[in-house]
Design a protein around this motif. Structure first.
Motif, PDB file in Angstrom:
ATOM      1  N   GLN A 108       0.848  -1.158  -0.047  1.00 47.30           N
ATOM      2  CA  GLN A 108      -0.090  -0.076   0.043  1.00 47.30           C
ATOM      3  C   GLN A 108       0.885   1.286  -0.043  1.00 47.30           C
ATOM      4  O   GLN A 108       0.766   2.304  -0.631  1.00 47.30           O
ATOM      5  CB  GLN A 108      -0.898   0.075   1.246  1.00 47.30           C
ATOM      6  CG  GLN A 108      -1.720   1.204   1.479  1.00 47.30           C
ATOM      7  CD  GLN A 108      -2.843   1.483   0.174  1.00 47.30           C
ATOM      8  OE1 GLN A 108      -2.993   0.494  -0.633  1.00 47.30           O
ATOM      9  NE2 GLN A 108      -3.647   2.439   0.415  1.00 47.30           N
ATOM     10  N   SER A 111       2.434   1.492  -3.534  1.00 49.54           N
ATOM     11  CA  SER A 111       1.332   2.234  -4.230  1.00 49.54           C
ATOM     12  C   SER A 111       0.991   3.781  -4.174  1.00 49.54           C
ATOM     13  O   SER A 111       0.560   4.232  -5.192  1.00 49.54           O
ATOM     14  CB  SER A 111      -0.104   1.430  -3.893  1.00 49.54           C
ATOM     15  OG  SER A 111      -0.047   0.064  -4.049  1.00 49.54           O
ATOM     16  N   GLU A 112       1.055   4.405  -2.937  1.00 45.33           N
ATOM     17  CA  GLU A 112       1.087   5.502  -2.594  1.00 45.33           C
ATOM     18  C   GLU A 112       2.015   6.219  -3.420  1.00 45.33           C
ATOM     19  O   GLU A 112       1.747   7.433  -3.814  1.00 45.33           O
ATOM     20  CB  GLU A 112       1.055   6.009  -1.247  1.00 45.33           C
ATOM     21  CG  GLU A 112       0.855   7.451  -0.792  1.00 45.33           C
ATOM     22  CD  GLU A 112       0.649   7.665   0.657  1.00 45.33           C
ATOM     23  OE1 GLU A 112       0.810   8.966   1.176  1.00 45.33           O
ATOM     24  OE2 GLU A 112       0.742   6.620   1.435  1.00 45.33           O
ATOM     25  N   VAL A 115       1.020   6.535  -7.180  1.00 44.07           N
ATOM     26  CA  VAL A 115       0.101   7.584  -7.299  1.00 44.07           C
ATOM     27  C   VAL A 115       0.510   8.890  -7.527  1.00 44.07           C
ATOM     28  O   VAL A 115      -0.034   9.700  -8.205  1.00 44.07           O
ATOM     29  CB  VAL A 115      -1.223   7.377  -6.111  1.00 44.07           C
ATOM     30  CG1 VAL A 115      -2.167   8.609  -6.360  1.00 44.07           C
ATOM     31  CG2 VAL A 115      -2.047   6.266  -6.297  1.00 44.07           C
ATOM     32  N   TYR A 123       1.532   1.249 -10.643  1.00 45.26           N
ATOM     33  CA  TYR A 123       0.389   1.013  -9.621  1.00 45.26           C
ATOM     34  C   TYR A 123      -0.364  -0.407  -9.983  1.00 45.26           C
ATOM     35  O   TYR A 123      -0.843  -0.958  -8.978  1.00 45.26           O
ATOM     36  CB  TYR A 123      -0.580   2.162  -9.747  1.00 45.26           C
ATOM     37  CG  TYR A 123      -1.698   1.869  -8.836  1.00 45.26           C
ATOM     38  CD1 TYR A 123      -1.603   2.551  -7.326  1.00 45.26           C
ATOM     39  CD2 TYR A 123      -3.023   1.495  -9.231  1.00 45.26           C
ATOM     40  CE1 TYR A 123      -2.690   2.232  -6.431  1.00 45.26           C
ATOM     41  CE2 TYR A 123      -3.966   1.253  -8.072  1.00 45.26           C
ATOM     42  CZ  TYR A 123      -3.759   1.807  -6.765  1.00 45.26           C
ATOM     43  OH  TYR A 123      -4.998   1.686  -6.039  1.00 45.26           O
ATOM     44  N   ASN A 127      -1.480  -3.237  -7.557  1.00 48.56           N
ATOM     45  CA  ASN A 127      -2.670  -3.632  -7.313  1.00 48.56           C
ATOM     46  C   ASN A 127      -3.032  -5.057  -7.185  1.00 48.56           C
ATOM     47  O   ASN A 127      -3.660  -5.691  -6.437  1.00 48.56           O
ATOM     48  CB  ASN A 127      -3.454  -2.980  -8.279  1.00 48.56           C
ATOM     49  CG  ASN A 127      -4.966  -3.247  -8.310  1.00 48.56           C
ATOM     50  OD1 ASN A 127      -5.941  -2.859  -7.459  1.00 48.56           O
ATOM     51  ND2 ASN A 127      -5.615  -4.070  -9.134  1.00 48.56           N
ATOM     52  N   SER A 171      -8.806   4.482  -6.209  1.00 47.53           N
ATOM     53  CA  SER A 171      -8.575   3.121  -5.983  1.00 47.53           C
ATOM     54  C   SER A 171      -7.735   3.086  -4.702  1.00 47.53           C
ATOM     55  O   SER A 171      -7.859   2.110  -3.785  1.00 47.53           O
ATOM     56  CB  SER A 171      -8.010   2.300  -7.082  1.00 47.53           C
ATOM     57  OG  SER A 171      -7.401   1.007  -6.890  1.00 47.53           O
ATOM     58  N   HIS A 172      -6.650   3.894  -4.542  1.00 44.46           N
ATOM     59  CA  HIS A 172      -5.815   3.842  -3.564  1.00 44.46           C
ATOM     60  C   HIS A 172      -6.490   4.034  -2.255  1.00 44.46           C
ATOM     61  O   HIS A 172      -6.195   3.371  -1.147  1.00 44.46           O
ATOM     62  CB  HIS A 172      -4.534   4.737  -3.726  1.00 44.46           C
ATOM     63  CG  HIS A 172      -3.534   4.711  -2.765  1.00 44.46           C
ATOM     64  ND1 HIS A 172      -3.942   5.521  -1.534  1.00 44.46           N
ATOM     65  CD2 HIS A 172      -2.462   4.181  -2.337  1.00 44.46           C
ATOM     66  CE1 HIS A 172      -2.621   5.490  -0.823  1.00 44.46           C
ATOM     67  NE2 HIS A 172      -1.946   4.306  -0.904  1.00 44.46           N
ATOM     68  N   HIS A 175      -8.404   0.962  -1.120  1.00 44.49           N
ATOM     69  CA  HIS A 175      -7.519   0.214  -0.621  1.00 44.49           C
ATOM     70  C   HIS A 175      -7.047   0.352   0.659  1.00 44.49           C
ATOM     71  O   HIS A 175      -6.683  -0.572   1.478  1.00 44.49           O
ATOM     72  CB  HIS A 175      -6.194  -0.128  -1.393  1.00 44.49           C
ATOM     73  CG  HIS A 175      -6.360  -0.844  -2.830  1.00 44.49           C
ATOM     74  ND1 HIS A 175      -5.141  -1.181  -3.555  1.00 44.49           N
ATOM     75  CD2 HIS A 175      -7.549  -1.373  -3.353  1.00 44.49           C
ATOM     76  CE1 HIS A 175      -5.775  -1.984  -4.701  1.00 44.49           C
ATOM     77  NE2 HIS A 175      -6.880  -2.052  -4.592  1.00 44.49           N
ATOM     78  N   GLN A 176      -7.169   1.699   1.142  1.00 43.46           N
ATOM     79  CA  GLN A 176      -6.497   2.088   2.514  1.00 43.46           C
ATOM     80  C   GLN A 176      -7.625   1.629   3.400  1.00 43.46           C
ATOM     81  O   GLN A 176      -7.399   1.081   4.379  1.00 43.46           O
ATOM     82  CB  GLN A 176      -6.544   3.526   2.407  1.00 43.46           C
ATOM     83  CG  GLN A 176      -5.875   4.060   3.747  1.00 43.46           C
ATOM     84  CD  GLN A 176      -4.437   3.620   4.172  1.00 43.46           C
ATOM     85  OE1 GLN A 176      -3.548   3.524   3.278  1.00 43.46           O
ATOM     86  NE2 GLN A 176      -4.198   2.987   5.530  1.00 43.46           N
TER      87      GLN A 176
END
Length: 257
Positions: A108, A111-112, A115, A123, A127, A171-172, A175-176
């Motif tokens: 995660q 991924s940040e 973004v 990403y 994912n 999406s992020h 996910h959080q």
């Protein structure tokens, strides 16, 4: 399927889903071999795979014809995906190890960073890892196999959402919410967070296909906005829950249907 045929299959799938290859379009082996600069063997392998995915009809020794994508069939698969993904997340919240939770946190965080950089390719790779970790965390091979099969069949449709506004940040954030619920071992919150996430993606896919089949260009608002597509009332929960090891959860799942 070899690397060449897999690459050809991905390219043709993208063209079919995006509408570049419309229903009824002929896919001739010789023409495709010239386009991709390969022999006809990998072309035939790619066409067989497209046929298996329901994207084309095969013509023996000739090639294929692009099929019209059935929205009802696609909706069925998306509905199943929504419920199975949510169910898997519920179980993972109860069974995930501390190591797996730490791995999920690390993915995660990476991924940040993607973004922030606008790195879509990076990403999407992360994912995939995020969802794979949750699938593994459920420790249920039957459920993991069903999800893997659906993900593979739906991957080209879900990947065609590049036009969706603020796709990666939204999406992020979702996910959080999923991560927070799993770290808290909150099974119900995990279920709802994942279900909301997957349902949003599914509605985007149906919107895209409806716009294309209505004659509107991909990535552009439909000239006559159709009614917002809705996934049908969940019906997969009871059947899906039978696959898990904790029968006590079945009643809870059924009550939420």
């Amino acid at each position: 399927m070899g690397n060449a045929s897999a690459s050809i299959c991905r390219s043709l799938t993208e063209d079919i889903v995006s509408g570049k290859l419309p229903p009824g379009q002929k896919l001739e082996e010789l023409v495709l071999a010239e386009r991709f600069q390969v022999s006809r063997t990998p072309i035939r392998e790619a066409l067989r795979e497209l046929h298996a995915r329901g994207l084309i009809d095969l013509q023996p020794r000739k090639g294929g014809i692009v099929r019209s994508i059935g929205l009802d069939d696609l909706s069925d698969m998306l509905e199943a995906m929504v419920e199975l993904d949510a169910l898997c997340c519920r179980i993972s919240a109860e069974r995930m190890s501390a190591v797996q939770k730490k791995q999920l946190q690390m993915v995660q965080q990476q991924s940040e960073d993607c973004v922030a950089r606008g790195d879509e390719a990076g990403y999407l790779q992360l994912n995939h890892q995020f969802h794979q970790l949750i699938s593994a965390g459920a420790q249920n091979r039957s459920l993991a196999a069903m999800l893997s099969n659906l993900r593979e069949r739906l991957a080209p449709f879900r990947a065609a959402q590049t036009h969706v506004e603020r796709r990666l940040p939204v999406s992020h954030d979702e996910h959080q919410a999923i991560l927070n619920a799993i770290l808290a071992s909150d099974a119900e919150a995990s279920y709802e967070a994942m279900r909301n996430h997957t349902a949003r993606l599914s509605i985007n896919v149906l919107d895209l296909l409806k716009a294309q089949q209505g004659g509107d260009a991909p990535g552009r608002a439909p000239s006559e906005a159709p009614a917002a597509p809705k996934l049908r009332k969940p019906a997969a929960k009871v059947a899906a829950t039978a696959a898990v090891k904790k029968p006590a959860k079945a009643a809870a799942v059924k009550r939420r249907a």
